[in-house]
Design a protein around this motif. Structure first.
Motif, PDB file in Angstrom:
ATOM      1  N   LEU A  93     -31.685  -3.017  43.388  1.00 19.08           N
ATOM      2  CA  LEU A  93     -32.693  -2.234  42.682  1.00 19.08           C
ATOM      3  C   LEU A  93     -33.795  -1.748  43.623  1.00 19.08           C
ATOM      4  O   LEU A  93     -34.275  -0.620  43.484  1.00 19.08           O
ATOM      5  CB  LEU A  93     -33.283  -3.055  41.539  1.00 19.08           C
ATOM      6  CG  LEU A  93     -32.342  -3.293  40.361  1.00 19.08           C
ATOM      7  CD1 LEU A  93     -32.978  -4.218  39.348  1.00 19.08           C
ATOM      8  CD2 LEU A  93     -31.928  -1.994  39.720  1.00 19.08           C
ATOM      9  N   LEU A 125     -32.410   1.123  45.701  1.00 19.25           N
ATOM     10  CA  LEU A 125     -32.317   2.374  44.945  1.00 19.25           C
ATOM     11  C   LEU A 125     -33.688   2.871  44.489  1.00 19.25           C
ATOM     12  O   LEU A 125     -33.935   4.082  44.489  1.00 19.25           O
ATOM     13  CB  LEU A 125     -31.420   2.177  43.721  1.00 19.25           C
ATOM     14  CG  LEU A 125     -29.943   1.958  43.997  1.00 19.25           C
ATOM     15  CD1 LEU A 125     -29.218   1.623  42.711  1.00 19.25           C
ATOM     16  CD2 LEU A 125     -29.335   3.184  44.636  1.00 19.25           C
ATOM     17  N   GLY A 126     -34.561   1.965  44.105  1.00 14.32           N
ATOM     18  CA  GLY A 126     -35.844   2.357  43.521  1.00 14.32           C
ATOM     19  C   GLY A 126     -36.812   2.967  44.495  1.00 14.32           C
ATOM     20  O   GLY A 126     -37.496   3.948  44.169  1.00 14.32           O
ATOM     21  N   THR A 145     -28.907  -8.290  42.869  1.00  8.99           N
ATOM     22  CA  THR A 145     -29.420  -7.290  41.928  1.00  8.99           C
ATOM     23  C   THR A 145     -30.801  -6.814  42.334  1.00  8.99           C
ATOM     24  O   THR A 145     -31.086  -5.606  42.315  1.00  8.99           O
ATOM     25  CB  THR A 145     -29.469  -7.883  40.509  1.00  8.99           C
ATOM     26  OG1 THR A 145     -28.169  -8.339  40.156  1.00  8.99           O
ATOM     27  CG2 THR A 145     -29.953  -6.868  39.500  1.00  8.99           C
ATOM     28  N   ILE A 146     -31.672  -7.737  42.720  1.00  6.08           N
ATOM     29  CA  ILE A 146     -33.022  -7.352  43.136  1.00  6.08           C
ATOM     30  C   ILE A 146     -32.976  -6.470  44.376  1.00  6.08           C
ATOM     31  O   ILE A 146     -33.656  -5.443  44.446  1.00  6.08           O
ATOM     32  CB  ILE A 146     -33.886  -8.607  43.372  1.00  6.08           C
ATOM     33  CG1 ILE A 146     -34.160  -9.291  42.043  1.00  6.08           C
ATOM     34  CG2 ILE A 146     -35.183  -8.248  44.083  1.00  6.08           C
ATOM     35  CD1 ILE A 146     -34.843 -10.626  42.167  1.00  6.08           C
TER      36      ILE A 146
END
Length: 92
Positions: free
Chosen positions: A28, A31-32, A24-25
């Motif tokens: 993110l 994408l971030g 998940t990290i």
């Protein structure tokens, strides 16, 4: 009270050990960062006299958002700790 704290710590440890957290990290971050770079012109229009990729801006904005999140959660957290769980469970 000790058993509640023990259960919370156990769930936090099991959450940290899960491989889904690392995935998940990474997702993110993947994408971030491109979204942040893509939105650079929009951010620059809001920041008068400061570039959107200056270190001070990049350090201050997450800290400001973190402080806002902590401030927003303090009220509900204080309210939740003031309620006796036994009374709440008895009413259901």
């Amino acid at each position: 009270m000790d058993s509640i704290l023990r259960d919370l710590l156990a769930s936090a440890r099991s959450f940290r050990k899960s491989p889904g957290l690392a995935v998940t990290i990474l997702l993110l971050l993947a994408l971030g960062i491109p979204i942040a770079l893509w939105s650079k012109p929009l951010l620059a229009s809001f920041l008068y006299g400061a570039g959107s990729l200056e270190p001070m801006v990049l350090a201050t904005v997450p800290l400001l958002f973190g402080l806002i999140a902590v401030a927003a959660s303090c009220g509900p957290a204080r309210h939740a700790t003031a309620i006796d769980p036994a009374i709440t469970l008895r009413q259901e």
